[in-house]
Design a protein around this motif. Structure first.
Motif, PDB file in Angstrom:
ATOM      1  N   THR A 139      38.433  44.796  37.997  1.00 26.34           N
ATOM      2  CA  THR A 139      39.658  44.675  38.349  1.00 26.34           C
ATOM      3  C   THR A 139      40.119  43.084  37.824  1.00 26.34           C
ATOM      4  O   THR A 139      39.352  42.151  37.976  1.00 26.34           O
ATOM      5  CB  THR A 139      40.042  44.392  39.907  1.00 26.34           C
ATOM      6  OG1 THR A 139      39.516  45.746  40.422  1.00 26.34           O
ATOM      7  CG2 THR A 139      41.394  44.150  40.248  1.00 26.34           C
ATOM      8  N   ALA A 158      49.766  50.642  40.251  1.00 28.44           N
ATOM      9  CA  ALA A 158      50.650  49.843  41.507  1.00 28.44           C
ATOM     10  C   ALA A 158      52.135  50.636  41.459  1.00 28.44           C
ATOM     11  O   ALA A 158      52.366  51.024  42.688  1.00 28.44           O
ATOM     12  CB  ALA A 158      50.759  48.693  41.258  1.00 28.44           C
ATOM     13  N   ASP A 159      52.689  50.784  40.375  1.00 29.79           N
ATOM     14  CA  ASP A 159      53.809  51.659  40.643  1.00 29.79           C
ATOM     15  C   ASP A 159      53.902  53.163  41.013  1.00 29.79           C
ATOM     16  O   ASP A 159      54.725  53.490  41.640  1.00 29.79           O
ATOM     17  CB  ASP A 159      54.500  51.652  39.031  1.00 29.79           C
ATOM     18  CG  ASP A 159      55.021  50.208  38.800  1.00 29.79           C
ATOM     19  OD1 ASP A 159      55.160  49.456  39.603  1.00 29.79           O
ATOM     20  OD2 ASP A 159      55.190  50.142  37.320  1.00 29.79           O
ATOM     21  N   ARG A 178      44.031  38.531  37.122  1.00 32.50           N
ATOM     22  CA  ARG A 178      45.756  37.968  36.851  1.00 32.50           C
ATOM     23  C   ARG A 178      46.307  39.228  36.316  1.00 32.50           C
ATOM     24  O   ARG A 178      45.787  40.400  36.039  1.00 32.50           O
ATOM     25  CB  ARG A 178      45.890  36.753  36.096  1.00 32.50           C
ATOM     26  CG  ARG A 178      45.368  37.059  34.561  1.00 32.50           C
ATOM     27  CD  ARG A 178      45.312  35.985  33.660  1.00 32.50           C
ATOM     28  NE  ARG A 178      45.257  36.262  32.288  1.00 32.50           N
ATOM     29  CZ  ARG A 178      46.362  36.527  31.318  1.00 32.50           C
ATOM     30  NH1 ARG A 178      47.639  36.634  31.652  1.00 32.50           N
ATOM     31  NH2 ARG A 178      45.793  36.787  29.914  1.00 32.50           N
ATOM     32  N   ASP A 179      47.818  39.009  36.917  1.00 31.21           N
ATOM     33  CA  ASP A 179      48.943  40.100  36.433  1.00 31.21           C
ATOM     34  C   ASP A 179      49.113  40.124  34.809  1.00 31.21           C
ATOM     35  O   ASP A 179      49.475  39.100  34.258  1.00 31.21           O
ATOM     36  CB  ASP A 179      49.969  40.003  37.209  1.00 31.21           C
ATOM     37  CG  ASP A 179      50.893  41.330  37.091  1.00 31.21           C
ATOM     38  OD1 ASP A 179      50.696  42.087  36.143  1.00 31.21           O
ATOM     39  OD2 ASP A 179      51.859  41.247  38.008  1.00 31.21           O
ATOM     40  N   PHE A 180      48.940  41.283  34.160  1.00 27.72           N
ATOM     41  CA  PHE A 180      49.036  41.260  32.778  1.00 27.72           C
ATOM     42  C   PHE A 180      50.385  41.945  32.342  1.00 27.72           C
ATOM     43  O   PHE A 180      50.653  42.155  31.473  1.00 27.72           O
ATOM     44  CB  PHE A 180      48.010  42.192  32.117  1.00 27.72           C
ATOM     45  CG  PHE A 180      46.678  41.384  31.940  1.00 27.72           C
ATOM     46  CD1 PHE A 180      46.456  40.318  30.911  1.00 27.72           C
ATOM     47  CD2 PHE A 180      45.684  41.514  32.875  1.00 27.72           C
ATOM     48  CE1 PHE A 180      45.231  39.922  30.856  1.00 27.72           C
ATOM     49  CE2 PHE A 180      44.453  40.857  32.664  1.00 27.72           C
ATOM     50  CZ  PHE A 180      44.241  40.047  31.737  1.00 27.72           C
ATOM     51  N   GLY A 181      51.259  41.892  33.397  1.00 27.13           N
ATOM     52  CA  GLY A 181      52.743  42.245  33.090  1.00 27.13           C
ATOM     53  C   GLY A 181      52.926  43.928  33.342  1.00 27.13           C
ATOM     54  O   GLY A 181      52.072  44.557  33.592  1.00 27.13           O
ATOM     55  N   ARG A 182      54.298  44.151  33.043  1.00 22.44           N
ATOM     56  CA  ARG A 182      54.575  45.424  33.719  1.00 22.44           C
ATOM     57  C   ARG A 182      53.948  46.523  32.580  1.00 22.44           C
ATOM     58  O   ARG A 182      54.294  47.658  32.947  1.00 22.44           O
ATOM     59  CB  ARG A 182      56.423  45.581  33.725  1.00 22.44           C
ATOM     60  CG  ARG A 182      56.787  45.350  32.408  1.00 22.44           C
ATOM     61  CD  ARG A 182      58.438  45.121  32.463  1.00 22.44           C
ATOM     62  NE  ARG A 182      59.209  44.769  31.181  1.00 22.44           N
ATOM     63  CZ  ARG A 182      59.783  45.737  30.677  1.00 22.44           C
ATOM     64  NH1 ARG A 182      59.812  46.984  31.158  1.00 22.44           N
ATOM     65  NH2 ARG A 182      60.543  45.444  29.597  1.00 22.44           N
ATOM     66  N   SER A 191      50.828  46.617  31.867  1.00 24.02           N
ATOM     67  CA  SER A 191      49.576  46.821  31.892  1.00 24.02           C
ATOM     68  C   SER A 191      49.274  48.090  32.922  1.00 24.02           C
ATOM     69  O   SER A 191      49.953  48.481  33.677  1.00 24.02           O
ATOM     70  CB  SER A 191      48.983  45.565  32.934  1.00 24.02           C
ATOM     71  OG  SER A 191      49.206  45.662  34.244  1.00 24.02           O
ATOM     72  N   TRP A 222      47.332  48.552  35.036  1.00 23.83           N
ATOM     73  CA  TRP A 222      46.980  48.275  36.850  1.00 23.83           C
ATOM     74  C   TRP A 222      48.485  48.052  37.289  1.00 23.83           C
ATOM     75  O   TRP A 222      48.673  48.547  38.353  1.00 23.83           O
ATOM     76  CB  TRP A 222      46.326  46.985  36.693  1.00 23.83           C
ATOM     77  CG  TRP A 222      44.692  47.233  36.489  1.00 23.83           C
ATOM     78  CD1 TRP A 222      43.728  47.436  37.355  1.00 23.83           C
ATOM     79  CD2 TRP A 222      44.056  46.750  35.253  1.00 23.83           C
ATOM     80  NE1 TRP A 222      42.531  47.619  36.628  1.00 23.83           N
ATOM     81  CE2 TRP A 222      42.872  47.400  35.450  1.00 23.83           C
ATOM     82  CE3 TRP A 222      44.647  46.458  34.050  1.00 23.83           C
ATOM     83  CZ2 TRP A 222      41.713  47.149  34.267  1.00 23.83           C
ATOM     84  CZ3 TRP A 222      43.627  46.186  33.004  1.00 23.83           C
ATOM     85  CH2 TRP A 222      42.227  46.641  33.000  1.00 23.83           C
ATOM     86  N   ARG A 223      49.404  47.518  36.424  1.00 27.05           N
ATOM     87  CA  ARG A 223      50.764  47.509  37.040  1.00 27.05           C
ATOM     88  C   ARG A 223      51.415  48.949  37.353  1.00 27.05           C
ATOM     89  O   ARG A 223      51.888  49.322  38.069  1.00 27.05           O
ATOM     90  CB  ARG A 223      51.632  46.767  36.175  1.00 27.05           C
ATOM     91  CG  ARG A 223      53.071  46.857  36.468  1.00 27.05           C
ATOM     92  CD  ARG A 223      53.393  46.179  37.854  1.00 27.05           C
ATOM     93  NE  ARG A 223      53.399  44.454  37.768  1.00 27.05           N
ATOM     94  CZ  ARG A 223      54.136  43.760  37.160  1.00 27.05           C
ATOM     95  NH1 ARG A 223      55.405  44.257  36.780  1.00 27.05           N
ATOM     96  NH2 ARG A 223      53.847  42.389  37.045  1.00 27.05           N
TER      97      ARG A 223
END
Length: 443
Positions: A192, A207-208, A195-199, A201, A203-204
């Motif tokens: 995992t 989550a969506d 950090r957040d790699f943006g919209r 990525s 992983w984002r």
């Protein structure tokens, strides 16, 4: 060679199985990219078990021997817990995959009733209806993939079993579940990100999907709770809403959402993949296919050969290749070894299914090996084993049986001499690389 580890709570040496003499970074890369052929290559070189250092999971003992597999599945859950990390990374902390010990046992008691006994019999009509609906548009005389049609059939079946009806909300789930499961199964074996790699990525995106799913489930729970006939409903959601633990407490909404997602995801992809392999196998084994057609056409409820064929497909074309546990005790005994706390143990399902002592001529596709002969519980394990054996195993078996029976009664499957389809990894599950292609004609 034997690796010696100093115990974490004692000073006794802990003997773990040997590790291949290749750099750990290469071990890791090979396992991530080629875990099935790597395991098959290494298994004959070691006596039932070997140790690898694997990304995400750390130190892992790979078990390839049925006797050691039995030890793994019968060891107390206080000593050997669930593999860490596991699919709860995708399904959520309220999923049965996330629970340990007493919490896990209590949850399984709530999950068991909808997927056993009379409840399963009630779902057979749904399976036949969804099979007939999907196959109505199958092309005739033209080769096509069976994997995606099987995905649609099994997803529709589990949706109807869980929610009891159709509608706009279920159409939303039909849209988001397949890509979500595919993406999640690929990401679950990767670290995992911190950090957040943006919209854009993955992983984002995951989550969506989850946010969209939660909105649908919240609506369906509200709808079910307000239903004056909730006590009469037999769908899984209604059963969850009515169920209570022994202390009288109920599952929370977030737990219900996580558990329903677990059933939706785990309850359709693996079954569909096995069915696609079944069509791939049958199209290459005309004698088995002819005998199955005769059995399906008979005016009886006989299904001995069909059941044996399902067992053999699951053995010869294993969809899930590992069942894992995590060492919670200071150490556990495994054959001649002592495995320390913090290690994981993964049972290689594919290697057990190729064991020549349990399954003579394992490379031969032969359903007759299961006629009048139930497999060893610790050698044939497509659903895993022990207290974490798939709670939906009986339901999945019923699905595969009814789908195959329905297709065989309505279509002629043409046989082929083409080479066997190769294995394709979808992250967690293995499918036929070309999708289980067949050519059929309506009877």
């Amino acid at each position: 060679m034997t690796e010696t580890v100093i115990g974490q709570e004692t000073d006794l040496p802990l003997q773990v199985p040997p590790s291949p003499r290749i750099p750990k970074v290469l071990q890791a890369a090979a396992f991530v990219a080629l875990r099935r052929p790597m395991t098959r290559l290494l298994a004959p070189k070691y006596d039932g078990a070997f140790t690898l250092r694997i990304p995400v999971f750390g130190n892992v003992v790979i078990v390839t021997d049925p006797a050691m597999a039995k030890q793994v599945f019968t060891t107390s859950t206080d000593d050997l817990g669930n593999l860490q990390p596991n699919l709860s990374r995708v399904f959520g902390p309220g999923s049965v995959f996330a629970l340990e010990g007493a919490d896990h046992r209590k949850r399984r008691k709530l999950l068991t009733p909808p997927f056993h006994g009379r409840s399963i019999k009630n779902y057979e009509k749904i399976v036949e209806e969804e099979t007939l609906r999907e196959t109505a548009s199958w092309p005739q005389g033209v080769e096509f993939e069976t994997l995606e049609p099987m995905m649609r059939i099994t997803l529709n079946i589990i949706l109807r079993a869980i929610f009891g009806a159709d509608g706009a909300e279920l159409e939303k789930l039909r849209r988001i579940i397949p890509p979500w499961v595919t993406l999640g199964s690929r990401l679950v074996v990767l670290p995992t990100p911190t950090r957040d790699f943006g919209r854009f990525s993955p992983w984002r995106k995951l989550a969506d999907y989850r946010r969209e799913y939660n909105a649908v489930i919240d609506f369906l729970i509200e709808q079910a709770t307000a239903d004056p006939r909730l006590d009469e409903r037999t769908d899984v959601l209604a059963l969850f809403l009515r169920s209570t633990y022994e202390d009288g407490s109920a599952m929370s909404r977030s737990e219900i959402a996580d558990e329903l997602l677990t059933l939706l995801a785990a309850g359709h992809e693996t079954t569909a993949s096995t069915l696609a392999w079944a069509f791939e196998r049958l199209s290459r084994h005309p004698r088995v296919l002819a005998d199955l057609v005769a059995e399906a056409d008979a005016d009886t409820d006989g299904a001995e050969l069909r059941q044996a064929t399902i067992l053999e497909v699951q053995r010869a074309r294993t969809v899930i290749d590992f069942a894992g546990r995590h060492v919670l005790a200071p150490s556990i005994e495994l054959g001649q070894w002592r495995i320390p706390k913090g290690y994981s143990v993964m049972v290689s399902i594919g290697q057990l299914h190729s064991n020549t002592d349990e399954f003579p001529n394992p490379d031969q596709f032969d359903p007759q090996r299961f006629i009048g002969n139930r497999p060893n519980t610790f050698a044939w394990i497509p659903f895993g084993g022990g207290t974490r054996r798939c709670v939906g195993a009986a339901f999945a078996n019923m699905e595969m049986d009814v789908v195959l029976r329905t297709v065989l009664r309505h279509f002629t499957i043409e046989t082929t001499s083409k080479p066997d389809e190769k294995w394709h990894s979808r992250g967690v599950a293995f499918t036929p690389k070309k999708g289980g292609r067949v050519t059929v004609r309506r009877r």
